[in-house]
Design a protein around this motif. Structure first.
Motif, PDB file in Angstrom:
ATOM      1  N   LYS A   1      25.288 -99.129 -41.764  1.00 54.16           N
ATOM      2  CA  LYS A   1      24.560-100.006 -42.683  1.00 54.16           C
ATOM      3  C   LYS A   1      25.513-100.710 -43.642  1.00 54.16           C
ATOM      4  O   LYS A   1      25.370-101.913 -43.918  1.00 54.16           O
ATOM      5  CB  LYS A   1      23.530 -99.191 -43.464  1.00 54.16           C
ATOM      6  CG  LYS A   1      22.331 -98.753 -42.630  1.00 54.16           C
ATOM      7  CD  LYS A   1      21.342 -97.944 -43.448  1.00 54.16           C
ATOM      8  CE  LYS A   1      20.127 -97.556 -42.606  1.00 54.16           C
ATOM      9  NZ  LYS A   1      19.166 -96.729 -43.378  1.00 54.16           N
ATOM     10  N   LYS A   2      26.489 -99.970 -44.149  1.00 53.47           N
ATOM     11  CA  LYS A   2      27.442-100.561 -45.094  1.00 53.47           C
ATOM     12  C   LYS A   2      28.298-101.635 -44.423  1.00 53.47           C
ATOM     13  O   LYS A   2      28.489-102.735 -44.963  1.00 53.47           O
ATOM     14  CB  LYS A   2      28.339 -99.466 -45.674  1.00 53.47           C
ATOM     15  CG  LYS A   2      29.296 -99.943 -46.762  1.00 53.47           C
ATOM     16  CD  LYS A   2      30.050 -98.777 -47.374  1.00 53.47           C
ATOM     17  CE  LYS A   2      30.854 -99.205 -48.610  1.00 53.47           C
ATOM     18  NZ  LYS A   2      31.899-100.185 -48.280  1.00 53.47           N
ATOM     19  N   LYS A   3      28.818-101.345 -43.239  1.00 53.47           N
ATOM     20  CA  LYS A   3      29.698-102.296 -42.560  1.00 53.47           C
ATOM     21  C   LYS A   3      28.929-103.516 -42.069  1.00 53.47           C
ATOM     22  O   LYS A   3      29.459-104.637 -42.093  1.00 53.47           O
ATOM     23  CB  LYS A   3      30.431-101.619 -41.400  1.00 53.47           C
ATOM     24  CG  LYS A   3      31.239-100.392 -41.793  1.00 53.47           C
ATOM     25  CD  LYS A   3      32.144-100.628 -42.972  1.00 53.47           C
ATOM     26  CE  LYS A   3      32.854 -99.339 -43.395  1.00 53.47           C
ATOM     27  NZ  LYS A   3      33.633 -99.511 -44.640  1.00 53.47           N
ATOM     28  N   VAL A   4      27.703-103.324 -41.608  1.00 53.98           N
ATOM     29  CA  VAL A   4      26.884-104.463 -41.189  1.00 53.98           C
ATOM     30  C   VAL A   4      26.631-105.385 -42.380  1.00 53.98           C
ATOM     31  O   VAL A   4      26.696-106.613 -42.268  1.00 53.98           O
ATOM     32  CB  VAL A   4      25.554-103.987 -40.571  1.00 53.98           C
ATOM     33  CG1 VAL A   4      24.547-105.139 -40.474  1.00 53.98           C
ATOM     34  CG2 VAL A   4      25.798-103.407 -39.183  1.00 53.98           C
TER      35      VAL A   4
ATOM     36  N   THR B   1      33.389-104.350 -36.665  1.00 55.63           N
ATOM     37  CA  THR B   1      32.276-105.217 -37.047  1.00 55.63           C
ATOM     38  C   THR B   1      32.758-106.565 -37.586  1.00 55.63           C
ATOM     39  O   THR B   1      32.157-107.602 -37.285  1.00 55.63           O
ATOM     40  CB  THR B   1      31.367-104.531 -38.086  1.00 55.63           C
ATOM     41  OG1 THR B   1      32.137-104.144 -39.229  1.00 55.63           O
ATOM     42  CG2 THR B   1      30.693-103.298 -37.495  1.00 55.63           C
ATOM     43  N   GLU B   2      33.847-106.557 -38.356  1.00 52.12           N
ATOM     44  CA  GLU B   2      34.355-107.837 -38.872  1.00 52.12           C
ATOM     45  C   GLU B   2      34.885-108.715 -37.750  1.00 52.12           C
ATOM     46  O   GLU B   2      34.627-109.923 -37.713  1.00 52.12           O
ATOM     47  CB  GLU B   2      35.455-107.607 -39.912  1.00 52.12           C
ATOM     48  CG  GLU B   2      35.989-108.910 -40.489  1.00 52.12           C
ATOM     49  CD  GLU B   2      37.013-108.721 -41.590  1.00 52.12           C
ATOM     50  OE1 GLU B   2      37.949-109.545 -41.680  1.00 52.12           O
ATOM     51  OE2 GLU B   2      36.868-107.753 -42.375  1.00 52.12           O
ATOM     52  N   ASP B   3      35.604-108.126 -36.823  1.00 51.12           N
ATOM     53  CA  ASP B   3      36.147-108.901 -35.708  1.00 51.12           C
ATOM     54  C   ASP B   3      35.025-109.525 -34.886  1.00 51.12           C
ATOM     55  O   ASP B   3      35.080-110.716 -34.550  1.00 51.12           O
ATOM     56  CB  ASP B   3      37.006-107.994 -34.822  1.00 51.12           C
ATOM     57  CG  ASP B   3      37.640-108.742 -33.665  1.00 51.12           C
ATOM     58  OD1 ASP B   3      38.707-109.350 -33.860  1.00 51.12           O
ATOM     59  OD2 ASP B   3      37.049-108.741 -32.556  1.00 51.12           O
ATOM     60  N   LEU B   4      33.997-108.755 -34.570  1.00 49.36           N
ATOM     61  CA  LEU B   4      32.888-109.278 -33.773  1.00 49.36           C
ATOM     62  C   LEU B   4      32.105-110.340 -34.553  1.00 49.36           C
ATOM     63  O   LEU B   4      31.683-111.348 -33.987  1.00 49.36           O
ATOM     64  CB  LEU B   4      31.958-108.145 -33.348  1.00 49.36           C
ATOM     65  CG  LEU B   4      32.554-107.133 -32.361  1.00 49.36           C
ATOM     66  CD1 LEU B   4      31.564-106.003 -32.107  1.00 49.36           C
ATOM     67  CD2 LEU B   4      32.940-107.799 -31.046  1.00 49.36           C
TER      68      LEU B   4
ATOM     69  N   LEU C   1      35.492 -98.791 -38.024  1.00 47.40           N
ATOM     70  CA  LEU C   1      34.190 -99.438 -37.888  1.00 47.40           C
ATOM     71  C   LEU C   1      34.186-100.786 -38.592  1.00 47.40           C
ATOM     72  O   LEU C   1      33.611-101.761 -38.087  1.00 47.40           O
ATOM     73  CB  LEU C   1      33.095 -98.527 -38.446  1.00 47.40           C
ATOM     74  CG  LEU C   1      31.650 -98.957 -38.162  1.00 47.40           C
ATOM     75  CD1 LEU C   1      31.389 -99.068 -36.672  1.00 47.40           C
ATOM     76  CD2 LEU C   1      30.670 -97.960 -38.788  1.00 47.40           C
ATOM     77  N   ARG C   2      34.835-100.862 -39.746  1.00 55.81           N
ATOM     78  CA  ARG C   2      34.927-102.145 -40.454  1.00 55.81           C
ATOM     79  C   ARG C   2      35.700-103.163 -39.621  1.00 55.81           C
ATOM     80  O   ARG C   2      35.305-104.332 -39.519  1.00 55.81           O
ATOM     81  CB  ARG C   2      35.602-101.943 -41.808  1.00 55.81           C
ATOM     82  CG  ARG C   2      36.009-103.247 -42.535  1.00 55.81           C
ATOM     83  CD  ARG C   2      34.820-104.122 -42.881  1.00 55.81           C
ATOM     84  NE  ARG C   2      35.223-105.455 -43.299  1.00 55.81           N
ATOM     85  CZ  ARG C   2      34.933-105.982 -44.475  1.00 55.81           C
ATOM     86  NH1 ARG C   2      34.222-105.300 -45.355  1.00 55.81           N
ATOM     87  NH2 ARG C   2      35.320-107.207 -44.773  1.00 55.81           N
ATOM     88  N   MET C   3      36.799-102.735 -39.006  1.00 58.39           N
ATOM     89  CA  MET C   3      37.595-103.654 -38.210  1.00 58.39           C
ATOM     90  C   MET C   3      36.798-104.182 -37.015  1.00 58.39           C
ATOM     91  O   MET C   3      36.835-105.370 -36.698  1.00 58.39           O
ATOM     92  CB  MET C   3      38.873-102.972 -37.718  1.00 58.39           C
ATOM     93  CG  MET C   3      39.809-103.922 -36.982  1.00 58.39           C
ATOM     94  SD  MET C   3      41.343-103.140 -36.392  1.00 58.39           S
ATOM     95  CE  MET C   3      42.147-102.816 -37.954  1.00 58.39           C
TER      96      MET C   3
END
Length: 398
Positions: free
Chosen positions: A206-209, A259-262, A255-257
């Motif tokens: 939820k946080k990374k999204v 989600t940000e890349d996508l 997970l941050r890497m």
């Protein structure tokens, strides 16, 4: 932590495949991801009040045990606004996949993307599920099967050491139009062989999204079928990850890497797009203000059009800041386009025209805003608005 070559099936214990079953004329249109072990799972869904039938079925499945062992996805038909028949079709997709894989129905998530308001031709879907396999090396087929108007597949794979074990995480996404997530048609699936409880997985997702997928926009439309699903099957055999530990921080960064890349790849592949636009807002009163202002700028049709026309019209940027409802003082504003400052303390700056044209001609254009009213920052990503976007969407249904 490093990026490696890989697919959605690169983490240990995962398999994936995709085939053509006739939902599209020629291209692959149905695929699945399978884990040989039950995986801890979490998902984030669209906030659109109209939701696709598969999303409702997946949400119900995850509510049973917070575990999944497979995800089945079709493209071309969204199975949204299809009534009770659509719900039953989504359940049937789930049952057919579960039966073939020897699973309980609730261990299978389903997702659909494509045209709204059309029923799935279930005889074709059934044939497609029968044709899917669990062979190694087929995962790229899945990446292709989930696409609609996308021009390219979007994937990332990375690895890191967690608790003395090599942990791998992969992500794949589709999305090109109807992109303004608030959690496209945007679908994203993330797999990892890490051992982590679903409670932490859900919290982190939820946080990374919110930091990444929710900070992109192509056209301002939030889809009925947006969904991000993450599966963690524990096959890396690391000790279970505990919150507020170095292992937790490493997993969080992975997970941050992903989600940000996508998210950035979705923005870059926006329908008809020629440029990725990245907006950074610094020194805001709150993080919420910073993120809100950044997304308003990148979502402005006038800003997007200016970037397509390579026009340094900073007036459109300050206009978007003004209606963002964020806290700021116009007399303090600084704005940069690339390395060229165009506004200082709320007043225009002279800038080098030749350098500016070189900046705007690049396929990635950055805009930086300094509000000078606090310590928070936020980033958003989008694309330019082109003639091609109108052409694609004027003819999408036909």
């Amino acid at each position: 932590m490093k990026i490696i070559d890989g697919t959605i099936a690169s983490p240990k214990g995962f398999y994936a495949d995709g085939v053509h079953c006739g939902l599209k004329k020629k291209k692959k249109d149905i695929g699945w991801i399978y884990s040989e072990k039950k995986a801890q799972a979490a998902a984030v869904y669209t906030t659109n009040q109209v939701k696709g039938a598969p999303l409702l079925v997946t949400k119900e499945a995850l509510g049973v045990a917070h575990q999944l062992q497979a995800v089945l996805v079709n493209s071309a038909v969204a199975n949204t606004c299809t009534g009770e028949t659509g719900i039953e079709d989504a359940y049937q997709m789930q049952r057919l996949a579960a039966d073939k894989l020897g699973l309980e129905n609730h261990q299978v998530a389903v997702a659909s993307t494509g045209v709204i308001g059309k029923h799935l031709p279930m005889e074709k879907v059934t044939m497609g599920i029968e044709a899917l396999s669990m062979k190694s090396g087929n995962a790229q087929n899945f990446h292709e099967a989930i696409l609609t108007t996308d021009l390219v597949t979007k994937e990332i794979c990375l690895s890191a050491m967690i608790g003395g074990k090599k942990v791998t995480m992969s992500g794949v996404a589709k999305g090109s139009g109807m992109i303004h997530p608030n959690m496209a048609t945007m679908l994203s699936f993330i797999t990892t062989d890490a051992n982590i409880p679903y409670q932490l997985l859900e919290k982190l997702l939820k946080k990374k999204v919110d930091e990444t997928f929710n900070q992109i926009t192509v056209d301002g439309d939030t889809s009925t079928n947006d969904m991000v699903v993450v599966l963690a099957n524990g096959c890396a055999e690391n000790k279970e990850i505990v919150e507020d530990t170095p292992e937790y921080e490493t997993f969080s960064q992975m997970l941050r890497m992903v989600t940000e890349d996508l998210a950035k790849k979705i923005a870059r592949d926006g329908e008809g797009a020629t440029k990725l636009i990245e907006v950074s807002v610094n020194h805001a009163a709150t993080e919420s203000d910073a993120k809100k202002i950044a997304k308003k700028i990148v979502g402005s049709s006038l800003v997007k059009s200016a970037m397509f026309g390579e026009d340094p019209n900073w007036g459109r940027i300050i206009c978007a800041i003004g209606y963002s409802e964020g806290t700021f003082d116009p007399s303090l504003l600084d704005i940069f386009i690339g390395t060229q400052q165009v506004l200082q303390d709320g007043l225009p700056c002279d800038f080098h025209q030749t350098n500016m044209q070189k900046i705007l001609a690049q396929d990635t254009v950055s805009i930086q805003v300094d509000l000078k009213v606090g310590t928070s920052q936020g980033v958003a990503w989008g694309c330019d608005l082109t003639y091609k976007y109108v052409e694609i969407n004027a003819c999408y249904h036909t």
